[in-house]
Enzyme design. Structure first.
Site, mmCIF file in Angstrom:
data_model
loop_
_atom_site.group_PDB
_atom_site.id
_atom_site.type_symbol
_atom_site.label_atom_id
_atom_site.label_comp_id
_atom_site.label_asym_id
_atom_site.label_seq_id
_atom_site.Cartn_x
_atom_site.Cartn_y
_atom_site.Cartn_z
ATOM 1 N N HIS A 6 2.424 3.603 -8.980
ATOM 2 C CA HIS A 6 2.250 2.169 -9.265
ATOM 3 C C HIS A 6 3.460 1.634 -10.028
ATOM 4 C CE1 HIS A 6 -1.671 2.441 -7.590
ATOM 5 N NE2 HIS A 6 -2.208 3.147 -8.574
ATOM 6 N N LEU B 38 11.296 -20.036 -4.943
ATOM 7 C CA LEU B 38 10.235 -19.218 -4.347
ATOM 8 C C LEU B 38 8.913 -19.379 -5.113
ATOM 9 C CD1 LEU B 38 9.454 -16.765 -2.439
ATOM 10 C CD2 LEU B 38 10.125 -15.294 -4.345
ATOM 11 N N ASP C 159 0.833 -1.205 0.000
ATOM 12 C CA ASP C 159 0.000 0.000 0.000
ATOM 13 C C ASP C 159 0.871 1.260 0.000
ATOM 14 O OD1 ASP C 159 -2.358 1.399 -0.022
ATOM 15 O OD2 ASP C 159 -2.746 1.189 2.127
ATOM 16 N N GLY C 160 0.318 2.347 -0.533
ATOM 17 C CA GLY C 160 0.987 3.648 -0.453
ATOM 18 C C GLY C 160 1.555 4.175 -1.765
HETATM 19 C C1 IPE Z 1 -5.348 -2.697 -0.200
HETATM 20 O O1 IPE Z 1 -5.043 -1.348 -0.369
HETATM 21 C C2 IPE Z 1 -5.328 -3.395 -1.522
HETATM 22 C C3 IPE Z 1 -4.009 -3.520 -2.124
HETATM 23 C C4 IPE Z 1 -2.871 -3.170 -1.607
HETATM 24 C C5 IPE Z 1 -4.003 -4.129 -3.428
HETATM 25 P P1 IPE Z 1 -6.186 -0.245 -0.537
HETATM 26 O O2 IPE Z 1 -5.497 1.049 -0.682
HETATM 27 O O3 IPE Z 1 -7.135 -0.638 -1.600
HETATM 28 O O4 IPE Z 1 -6.940 -0.348 0.866
HETATM 29 P P2 IPE Z 1 -7.807 0.710 1.655
HETATM 30 O O5 IPE Z 1 -8.781 1.303 0.680
HETATM 31 O O6 IPE Z 1 -6.870 1.744 2.188
HETATM 32 O O7 IPE Z 1 -8.449 -0.071 2.748
HETATM 33 C C1 IPE Z 2 -1.521 0.312 -3.400
HETATM 34 O O1 IPE Z 2 -1.348 1.687 -3.432
HETATM 35 C C2 IPE Z 2 -1.756 -0.269 -4.778
HETATM 36 C C3 IPE Z 2 -3.152 -0.667 -5.026
HETATM 37 C C4 IPE Z 2 -4.103 -0.676 -4.152
HETATM 38 C C5 IPE Z 2 -3.463 -1.099 -6.368
HETATM 39 P P1 IPE Z 2 -2.568 2.703 -3.401
HETATM 40 O O2 IPE Z 2 -2.955 2.994 -4.807
HETATM 41 O O3 IPE Z 2 -3.674 2.201 -2.556
HETATM 42 O O4 IPE Z 2 -1.873 3.963 -2.746
HETATM 43 P P2 IPE Z 2 -2.494 4.942 -1.663
HETATM 44 O O5 IPE Z 2 -3.028 4.115 -0.552
HETATM 45 O O6 IPE Z 2 -3.561 5.734 -2.355
HETATM 46 O O7 IPE Z 2 -1.336 5.793 -1.230
HETATM 47 MG MG MG Z 3 -4.095 2.410 -0.587
#
Ligand code: IPE
Ligand code: IPE
Ligand code: MG
Length: 239
Positions: free
Chosen positions: A36, A130, A19-20
């Site tokens: 991404h 892996l 995430d992030g």
């Molecule tokens: C969880 O992240 C899904 C993935 C990392 C693929 P999200 O960004 O979608 O989750 P929420 O919306 O913060 O719960």
């Molecule tokens: C995780 O990063 C990737 C996916 C969920 C596809 P995010 O796109 O959720 O990034 P944030 O949470 O908005 O920073």
């Molecule tokens: Mg996210």
């Protein structure tokens, strides 16, 4: 960052909520899709690190059932990135003895991504290093519903009886049927939630949450998570 002990127990299965990416891009004043793209480099780094550390299973949450709600342009950029990544990286998966597997409702993915996925899974099927499990169009509730549906179908056909059902039989019908449960669950970017990821499988996983954003995550961050894991006492309800 505290050093981990390579001679102590290494988790066999690490699962990561990557995430992030969006926040990382925002910090740099760049569009989300560049976050991404940078996240894909972290995937490559994680594969290398897991190979080096002797981790046997790596499950990566790449796209959730709920992520379909995002703007069309972002979803489409993510799907293109996936197809591109698979096409470009499959030779290195083969070279590094990595077996690719996928969990989720992949029938919902666009044809081009599905084709690359199938190709890559097939080409890496005999690798025994892996195992990389990518969660795509994945939701844990959906997985549990799909498992239940499959079990109900078998009961209707007379292949199983209600009294046959136990934890083991149920787990075999999840998408993750052949994989061990994660030992360590990592979530990057600091959110304190599971976001519909592996709800059944992480019953006794150790959880590690870091503020590091996924595009910044590298081997030292993974080693810090493992160092933390090595200090835990897994009791499974016992003493
Ligand atoms: C969880 O992240 C899904 C993935 C990392 C693929 P999200 O960004 O979608 O989750 P929420 O919306 O913060 O719960
Ligand atoms: C995780 O990063 C990737 C996916 C969920 C596809 P995010 O796109 O959720 O990034 P944030 O949470 O908005 O920073
Ligand atoms: Mg996210």
């Amino acid at each position: 960052m505290s050093a981990f002990d390579p001679t102590a127990e290494i988790p066999q299965h690490v699962a990561i909520i990557m995430d992030g990416n969006g926040r990382w891009a925002k910090q740099q004043g760049r569009p989300r899709r560049e976050g991404h793209r940078a996240g894909a480099d972290s995937v490559e780094a994680a594969l290398e690190a897991c190979g080096e550390l002797g981790i046997k299973f790596l499950t990566l949450y790449a796209f959730s059932s709920e992520n379909w709600k995002r703007p069309k342009a972002e979803v489409s950029a993510l799907m293109k990135l996936l197809a591109h990544f698979l096409k470009e990286k499959t030779p290195s998966l083969i070279e590094n003895n990595i077996r690719l597997q996928v969990i989720g409702r992949t029938e919902m993915l666009p044809k081009s991504s599905r084709t690359e996925l199938e190709r890559s899974i097939e080409k890496t099927a005999d690798n025994d290093g892996l195992t990389l499990v990518v969660a795509l169009s994945y939701g844990s509730r959906e997985e549990i519903v799909d498992a239940t549906r499959a079990l109900m179908q078998k009961a209707t056909n007379g292949e199983i009886q209600p009294e046959d059902l136990d934890n083991e039989l149920f787990a075999q019908h999840l998408y993750t049927g052949e994989f061990p449960d994660p030992d360590l669950l990592i979530r990057t970017s600091g959110e304190l939630r599971l976001s519909n990821f592996l709800l059944w499988q992480i019953s006794y996983s150790e959880i590690y949450i870091t503020d590091t954003l996924w595009p910044d995550f590298r081997q030292p961050h993974l080693e810090a998570a493992i160092a933390d894991y090595q200090r835990r006492h897994r009791r499974y309800g016992g003493l």
